[in-house]
Design a protein around this motif. Structure first.
Motif, PDB file in Angstrom:
ATOM      1  N   SER A   1      -7.351  -8.717  -8.774  1.00  6.81           N
ATOM      2  CA  SER A   1      -6.840  -7.488  -9.378  1.00  6.81           C
ATOM      3  C   SER A   1      -5.479  -7.094  -8.794  1.00  6.81           C
TER       4      SER A   1
ATOM      5  N   GLN B   1      -1.603  -6.599 -10.563  1.00  8.75           N
ATOM      6  CA  GLN B   1      -0.911  -5.311 -10.531  1.00  8.75           C
ATOM      7  C   GLN B   1       0.375  -5.329  -9.711  1.00  8.75           C
TER       8      GLN B   1
ATOM      9  N   GLU C   1     -11.995  -1.038  -9.014  1.00  9.09           N
ATOM     10  CA  GLU C   1     -10.845  -0.236  -9.448  1.00  9.09           C
ATOM     11  C   GLU C   1     -10.451   0.778  -8.373  1.00  9.09           C
ATOM     12  N   ASN C   2     -11.444   1.434  -7.783  1.00 15.24           N
ATOM     13  CA  ASN C   2     -11.172   2.420  -6.735  1.00 15.24           C
ATOM     14  C   ASN C   2     -10.562   1.744  -5.506  1.00 15.24           C
ATOM     15  N   ARG C   3     -11.077   0.591  -5.141  1.00 17.48           N
ATOM     16  CA  ARG C   3     -10.554  -0.136  -3.984  1.00 17.48           C
ATOM     17  C   ARG C   3      -9.090  -0.506  -4.204  1.00 17.48           C
TER      18      ARG C   3
ATOM     19  N   LYS D   1      -6.954   0.939  -6.266  1.00 19.41           N
ATOM     20  CA  LYS D   1      -6.151   2.176  -6.247  1.00 19.41           C
ATOM     21  C   LYS D   1      -5.847   2.611  -4.819  1.00 19.41           C
ATOM     22  N   MET D   2      -6.851   2.501  -3.931  1.00 17.06           N
ATOM     23  CA  MET D   2      -6.631   2.858  -2.528  1.00 17.06           C
ATOM     24  C   MET D   2      -5.512   2.004  -1.930  1.00 17.06           C
TER      25      MET D   2
ATOM     26  N   LEU E   1      -3.072   0.328  -3.573  1.00 18.52           N
ATOM     27  CA  LEU E   1      -1.781   0.538  -4.217  1.00 18.52           C
ATOM     28  C   LEU E   1      -1.110   1.828  -3.744  1.00 18.52           C
ATOM     29  N   ARG E   2      -1.924   2.788  -3.328  1.00 16.29           N
ATOM     30  CA  ARG E   2      -1.354   4.033  -2.790  1.00 16.29           C
ATOM     31  C   ARG E   2      -0.702   3.734  -1.472  1.00 16.29           C
TER      32      ARG E   2
END
Length: 178
Positions: A19, A23, A170-172, A174-175, A177-178
């Motif tokens: 993933s 991205q 998805e949450n992992r 997002k963490m 990418l922040r």
């Protein structure tokens, strides 16, 4: 950045790597050392030995040393060490694992990692774990990796940024990418 994703088997590492590469344009992924060695013709016995995990550590070090900046690694040299120690914990070995030897072999490569991501076992697994898997081994490796990464029990992580991720894939991501 060089990013390493670390965790026990069936924790979601490969899903995160896949993933993340989608991205992050310009990033490449490096498969885990086990599969790289298999591609090279290395034949792993069942069950693997401490020497097999040592070969995985050596291969991991080599791929990190030869990598470019924008790389995401599925595993890092700490993973095979955790498995080698698990082998030692579950069955007596002729010779104990020499952790200092392993540290000496991996320390310089670990300094090239900018971000080390720990993917722990969660109370409800995010990845289906086959019933054939040794859950005790899986838990032990998870605990060792927590000690190595989150607690830096080996004292070799220095300035590496550490992130422990949880939740859905998805949450992992997002963490991270922040």
């Amino acid at each position: 950045m060089r990013i390493a994703i670390s965790g026990t088997h069936f924790s979601g590492k490969s899903s995160i790597v896949s993933s993340m590469v989608k991205q992050l344009p310009g990033y490449v992924s490096i498969d885990e050392p086990y599969y790289l060695l298999e591609e090279d013709g290395y034949v792993f016995p069942e069950p693997p030995t401490v020497e097999d995990f040592e070969q995985q550590m050596i291969r991991s070090v080599k791929t990190i040393n030869e990598s470019s900046e924008n790389t995401i690694f599925d595993r890092c040299p700490l993973d095979p060490l955790a498995y080698a120690l698990a082998m030692e914990n579950t069955s007596p070995l002729e010779e104990p694992v020499d952790t200092n030897y392993w540290i000496d072999r991996m320390e310089d490569a670990m300094e090239l990692i900018d971000l080390l991501v720990f993917v722990p076992i969660e109370d409800k697994d995010r990845i289906l774990v086959p019933s054939s898997q040794d859950l005790k081994l899986r838990r032990y490796v998870d605990e060792k990796l927590y000690e190595f990464i989150v607690e830096d029990s080996l004292g070799i992580l220095g300035d590496i940024e550490i992130i422990e991720v949880s939740g859905s894939i998805e949450n992992r991501v997002k963490m991270l990418l922040r």
